[in-house]
Design a protein around this motif. Structure first.
Motif, PDB file in Angstrom:
ATOM      1  N   UNK A  30       0.990  -1.229   0.042  1.00 48.81           N
ATOM      2  CA  UNK A  30       0.056  -0.092  -0.141  1.00 48.81           C
ATOM      3  C   UNK A  30       0.842   1.161   0.006  1.00 48.81           C
ATOM      4  N   UNK A  31       1.988   1.143   0.712  1.00 46.70           N
ATOM      5  CA  UNK A  31       3.012   2.423   0.589  1.00 46.70           C
ATOM      6  C   UNK A  31       3.673   2.646  -0.606  1.00 46.70           C
ATOM      7  N   UNK A  32       3.809   1.502  -1.444  1.00 46.33           N
ATOM      8  CA  UNK A  32       4.437   1.586  -2.673  1.00 46.33           C
ATOM      9  C   UNK A  32       3.414   2.411  -3.926  1.00 46.33           C
ATOM     10  N   UNK A  33       1.844   2.248  -3.564  1.00 48.58           N
ATOM     11  CA  UNK A  33       1.269   2.631  -4.184  1.00 48.58           C
ATOM     12  C   UNK A  33       0.752   4.202  -3.999  1.00 48.58           C
ATOM     13  N   UNK A  34       1.097   4.632  -2.557  1.00 53.37           N
ATOM     14  CA  UNK A  34       1.019   5.812  -2.076  1.00 53.37           C
ATOM     15  C   UNK A  34       1.941   6.508  -2.687  1.00 53.37           C
ATOM     16  N   UNK A  35       3.207   6.135  -2.760  1.00 48.20           N
ATOM     17  CA  UNK A  35       4.016   6.968  -3.484  1.00 48.20           C
ATOM     18  C   UNK A  35       4.455   6.705  -5.161  1.00 48.20           C
ATOM     19  N   UNK A  36       3.601   5.920  -5.444  1.00 49.28           N
ATOM     20  CA  UNK A  36       3.576   5.605  -7.139  1.00 49.28           C
ATOM     21  C   UNK A  36       5.104   5.045  -7.305  1.00 49.28           C
ATOM     22  N   UNK A  37       5.211   3.806  -6.845  1.00 52.52           N
ATOM     23  CA  UNK A  37       6.559   3.496  -7.164  1.00 52.52           C
ATOM     24  C   UNK A  37       6.535   2.352  -8.186  1.00 52.52           C
TER      25      UNK A  37
END
Length: 478
Positions: free
Chosen positions: A271-278
């Protein structure tokens, strides 16, 4: 064999890391192009588009260049294939942990046979194998970055038994988890602290994303400084908090998680990867938009802004409704009041400023939000939307067709086209949503003081499909 790949391997070109992998048949090892190991003879080399394909053919990741740790395997995904993208997102979020392949196929409106073929054609492995590889690669990172026990790591990675985990791990890497931990760790860990490295491709404007988030941070739930993002969270298995810092030297975000149950680690990191669009491969988007006279004005150094998706879609949906026809600052203030009124408090060991968990749908439907400065109309809209979610008439997931989401959400009283598209864009991360009625979009497209109509804006935006959400970011940035 692609001659470009061959030359990149011979040059040990870091620019191709993640774009392809190569295996050495004589050793059974798979590497990234920039691997510092001695050059292998071309007749012994086989090239792969994805790491999954190499693992499926029983190649083991190199312990020197660490293609499974130093490179995020999301980068190999062909982002133009929307069905595959959606299926991968659902797998990464654990859908196959609780559902069958047939149920996954039904969600995508295709047969399970067709889905298997899509995976084989694009990734070189079937969906169930991709899930296994995803879990085992995540487990390997926990072996490197934490001092949690092997048993804890097994369950944190989604395995249902220690025996299954050991068998899959040894079959994939050729050695046991305990042996791998000894090989991986440069120095022994002395605490239970886990800091995962979330790799990204440069350029990565961390401060730009933080500045965007800072204006929208919910007091008591999130804290944002010039260099750090922190927030509380709750999942089905645990609750806790996490902190995100940037480590530009390692081209990675450092994610520190503190929770009541380690099993949330995979979900939180995804979910954090999606938050920062990685996870997005920007190559095609940058090429497409850099030649556009309008959108290129909102790009920086030839790169479109990243799309900061919300960590909690429901929380964001409430905030979007609060933001209808008022300023960003006012909406943020109201969201903080909702969290404070719900008073779902954290415990004393949480960092300063992280005082509350945002209420979930079941909690919010019972909460009296009168007297917080929210208009009666907005109060009713929030209750209507929340009840629709509880009744399963509205799904807040990126793993759905945008037209279906638009139809379901816009049918609710108090929800207009701007809210639908804004929630789809920032709440769910649907990259082809486009808030044509947004004031910032209208201002960016105004010519000689004349503002275009919504119809004209939508017509113009057709040329920006299927990346209209990024087009909106460029317009805002300009």
């Amino acid at each position: 064999m692609n001659p470009v790949f061959k030359q990149a391997r011979l040059d040990k070109d870091k620019n191709f890391d993640g774009r392809f992998f190569f295996g050495v048949k004589s050793t059974g090892i798979v590497c990234r192009p920039s691997c510092p190991a001695p050059e292998a003879k071309e007749e012994n080399v086989v090239y792969f588009n994805t790491l999954f394909e190499a693992l499926e053919q029983h190649f083991r990741p190199c312990l020197r260049c660490r293609p499974d740790i130093n490179i995020e395997y999301h980068w190999g995904n062909p982002t133009s294939a929307s069905i595959l993208d959606t299926a991968l997102n659902m797998i990464y979020e654990g859908f196959l942990n609780y559902h069958s392949l047939k149920e996954l196929s039904a969600k995508l409106n295709i047969s399970d046979r067709h889905l298997r073929q899509i995976f084989m054609d694009n990734l070189g492995a079937p969906p169930v194998k991709i899930l296994t590889f995803h879990k085992i690669l995540f487990a390997k990172k926990l072996l490197l970055y934490s001092n949690h026990s092997i048993t804890e790591i097994a369950f944190a990675s989604g395995f249902r038994s220690l025996r299954q985990f050991n068998d899959v791990f040894k079959n994939t890497f050729g050695i046991s988890p305990s042996q791998m931990r000894i090989k991986l760790q440069e120095s022994p860990k002395t605490s239970k602290t886990t800091t995962l490295l979330l790799k990204y491709q440069k350029p990565f404007d961390y401060k730009q994303i933080l500045n965007f988030m800072r204006e929208r941070a919910i007091a008591g739930v999130e804290t944002i400084t010039d260099s750090k993002y922190s927030r509380t969270f709750r999942t089905q298995t645990s609750n806790g908090w996490f902190i995100v810092n940037n480590n530009p030297e390692k081209s990675a975000l450092e994610l520190h998680i503190d929770s009541t149950d380690i099993r949330c680690f995979m979900e939180i990191s995804n979910r954090v990867r999606k938050m920062f669009d990685l996870n997005t491969d920007f190559t095609h988007i940058n090429d497409k938009f850099s030649n556009d006279p309008i959108l290129s004005k909102g790009m920086e150094n030839g790169h479109v802004p990243r799309l900061p998706a919300a960590f909690d879609p429901f929380e964001f949906t409430v905030r979007a409704i609060l933001g209808q026809q008022i300023t960003v600052r006012a909406a943020t203030t109201l969201a903080g009041r909702v969290a404070e009124k719900a008073a779902i408090q954290t415990t004393p060991e949480f960092p300063e400023g992280l005082n509350y968990f945002f209420p979930n749908p079941s909690e919010l439907i019972e909460l009296d939000i009168d007297g917080l400065g929210i208009t009666k109309i907005r109060q009713q809209t929030i209750k209507t939307v929340t009840q629709s979610i509880l009744d399963e008439k509205l799904e807040l997931s990126a793993n759905q067709d945008f037209d279906t989401f638009h139809q379901q959400f816009s049918a609710l009283k108090g929800i207009g086209d701007w809210t639908v598209n804004y929630v789809a864009m920032r709440g769910l991360g649907i990259i082809d949503s486009f808030p044509a009625g947004d004031l910032g979009v209208i201002k960016a497209l105004a010519a000689d003081g004349t503002k275009p109509s919504i119809k004209e804006i939508n017509s113009l935006a057709e040329q920006w499909r299927p990346y209209r959400a990024y087009a909106a970011l460029c317009l805002w940035n300009s």
